[in-house]
Design a protein around this motif. Structure first.
Motif, short mmCIF file in Angstrom:
data_model
loop_
_atom_site.label_atom_id
_atom_site.label_comp_id
_atom_site.label_asym_id
_atom_site.label_seq_id
_atom_site.Cartn_x
_atom_site.Cartn_y
_atom_site.Cartn_z
N SER A 1 26.69 23.58 31.52
CA SER A 1 25.75 24.26 30.82
C SER A 1 24.31 23.82 31.51
N GLY A 2 23.97 22.55 31.81
CA GLY A 2 22.87 22.03 32.28
C GLY A 2 22.56 22.77 33.35
N PHE A 3 23.72 22.94 34.38
CA PHE A 3 23.40 23.79 35.51
C PHE A 3 23.11 25.23 35.37
N PHE A 4 23.97 25.85 34.58
CA PHE A 4 23.78 27.36 34.49
C PHE A 4 22.22 27.59 33.64
N LEU A 5 21.82 26.71 32.91
CA LEU A 5 20.41 26.87 32.40
C LEU A 5 19.47 26.59 33.56
N ALA A 6 19.47 25.33 34.07
CA ALA A 6 18.45 24.67 34.90
C ALA A 6 18.50 25.72 36.09
N VAL A 7 19.48 26.28 36.51
CA VAL A 7 19.08 27.09 37.94
C VAL A 7 18.37 28.35 37.52
N VAL A 8 18.46 28.82 36.51
CA VAL A 8 17.62 30.14 36.03
C VAL A 8 16.29 29.70 35.74
N PHE A 9 16.02 28.44 35.08
CA PHE A 9 14.57 27.81 34.92
C PHE A 9 14.16 27.51 36.44
N GLY A 10 15.05 26.83 37.16
CA GLY A 10 14.32 26.78 38.50
C GLY A 10 13.68 27.89 39.37
#
Length: 467
Positions: free
Chosen positions: A343-352
């Motif tokens: 979940s952290g990866f799925f969220l943060a990749v979009v934020f990034g």
């Protein structure tokens, strides 16, 4: 009675929460110590500067009447820096304000209840499927898939909470805030108050570095030192914290290898957010000085609900992660970590992709509202085998990150229509407008981190040639 006139430089000197002047449409307001601001301490991110356009982006029409009691005079336009008072610049600012009016008249800010009902229902269907995969199967492979699906559910809840807390769905803000407690606190374990302070501050000052240690005009989303540095000035920023004004061994290590650490940090991002949320909800600390100021002066908007919802979140997550009592400790922890890290990866990749690797500015050198939002932001498109329909679903509306930053209260279902108008306006005025697919955008981020590392190392060698 003659109105008092203030020079632009005089306003700029009042740039802290306890000594805050702001400009709106040429008028000057003294909002020093206005901790009762309904939107929280985010208003102090524009202390000492012009808040005309960011105020319009976050408030309903007519909201300016609430600050009339803070009026102290007018801005002496003859003292405004030439770059800000140039006739072409003024025409540009009028142009994008007119575009906003046109979008309001077109109904672009009206929410579609059916769209959000479907998004809520489809999200709950993902959670139900994840639960059933644990409850009805004894296969470890199925359980791993369940954890990944739970991670995806949390990610999609992130976009829903984002929409509700930006007041894209309901006109009455209390409804959006309560929805944020349900979707954020109960389903995700994220404090609504923590998220609103952090995210609203980010919107107000995207990719800006604080003017000084006492100001609160920087973007908390790029406050990632010593793990990641998004500019050379940020990489150097920790020197002021050491007695000998040099970089620590830890800072040098992380900045030098930050390209390698980028993805592992994304995987662990949700753990950090859970920690900050728990501390916020239970009064154990704050993630930023601006958040601390808000908590100390206003407290939580829904203190009992926030605490209760987070405790209930951990209750159902523990039950699911333990296979409803069937899993051993190691498997339960593994399930939780797979769900949390994915979940952290799925969220943060979009934020990034939305902001990382784009322009950064010192807060006191920020451009106008439109150029700030556009040059610090990247849209995401399909490409390299990833279809646009998947990007649209996976990114939850933030594939139109540029457009969202310009009009944060616009529902995501209106963004496609808005995008064509924004793109056309940018081309008309020669403003840089950047978009990339997931692959190319990620390469841009890694190259940017690598360039900052190279600049930092070169700077270090110049300052300390004997090393």
């Amino acid at each position: 009675m003659r109105k008092k006139m203030f020079s632009y430089s005089e306003v700029q000197q009042h740039n802290t929460p306890d000594d805050a002047f702001v400009i709106h449409s040429g008028s000057v307001y003294d909002i020093s110590g206005w901790y009762a601001h309904p939107g929280g301490a985010v208003i102090f991110t524009h202390a000492g500067s012009d808040m005309t356009d960011i105020f319009a982006a976050f408030h309903a029409p007519g909201s300016i009447h609430h600050i009339k009691r803070f009026y102290i005079g007018e801005l002496d336009v003859s003292t405004v820096p030439s770059a800000k008072s140039d006739p072409l610049q003024l025409a540009f600012e009028k142009g994008y304000r007119d575009l906003r009016v046109a979008l309001v008249k077109m109904g672009a800010f009206k929410s579609n209840p059916a769209f959000y009902a479907w998004k809520c229902l489809s999200n709950l269907m993902m959670l139900l499927a994840s639960v059933m995969m644990v409850a009805w199967s004894s296969s470890s492979v199925i359980h791993v898939c369940s954890a990944l699906l739970l991670g995806l559910f949390w990610q999609q809840c992130g976009w829903l909470a984002h929409d509700f807390l930006h007041h894209q769905v309901f006109q009455k803000r209390w409804k959006g805030d309560l929805s944020g407690v349900v979707i954020g606190n109960f389903f995700q374990g994220f404090s609504m108050a923590w998220w609103k302070n952090k995210h609203n501050s980010h919107h107000a000052v995207p990719n800006l570095h604080n003017t000084s240690a006492t100001t609160q005009d920087g973007d908390p989303d790029i406050d990632t030192m010593p793990l990641l540095a998004w500019s050379l000035s940020q990489a150097r920023s920790f020197r002021s914290l050491s007695l000998d004004k040099t970089d620590s061994v830890l800072t040098k290590f992380f900045v030098r290898h930050q390209t390698l650490f980028y993805f592992p940090i994304l995987l662990l991002a949700r753990l950090s957010w859970l920690n900050e949320s728990f501390k916020t909800a239970f009064g154990l600390g704050a993630s930023t000085e601006n958040a601390k100021l808000e908590l100390d002066t206003k407290g939580l908007q829904h203190p009992i609900l926030e605490k209760l919802a987070i405790l209930l979140h951990y209750l159902w997550v523990i039950m699911l992660s333990s296979g409803f009592g069937r899993f051993g400790l190691m498997k339960s922890m593994g399930y939780f970590m797979v769900a949390t890290c994915s979940s952290g990866f799925f969220l943060a990749v979009v934020f990034g992709l939305g902001h990382n690797g784009m322009a950064t500015y010192d807060a006191d050198k920020r451009p106008d509202f439109w150029k700030l939002q556009v040059t610090t932001t990247r849209n995401i498109i399909g490409g390299h085998g990833i279809p646009q329909w998947f990007v649209d679903w996976f990114c939850g509306g933030l594939q139109y990150q540029v457009d969202h930053h310009l009009f944060p209260m616009m529902p995501r279902h209106s963004m496609k229509m808005c995008h064509s108008l924004v793109e056309s306006f940018c081309k008309e005025w020669g403003v840089e407008y950047h978009e990339a697919d997931i692959w190319n955008g990620t390469i841009e981020i890694l190259n940017h981190l690598s360039n900052v590392s190279d600049e930092f190392l070169a700077d270090f060698v110049v300052d300390f040639p004997a090393m």
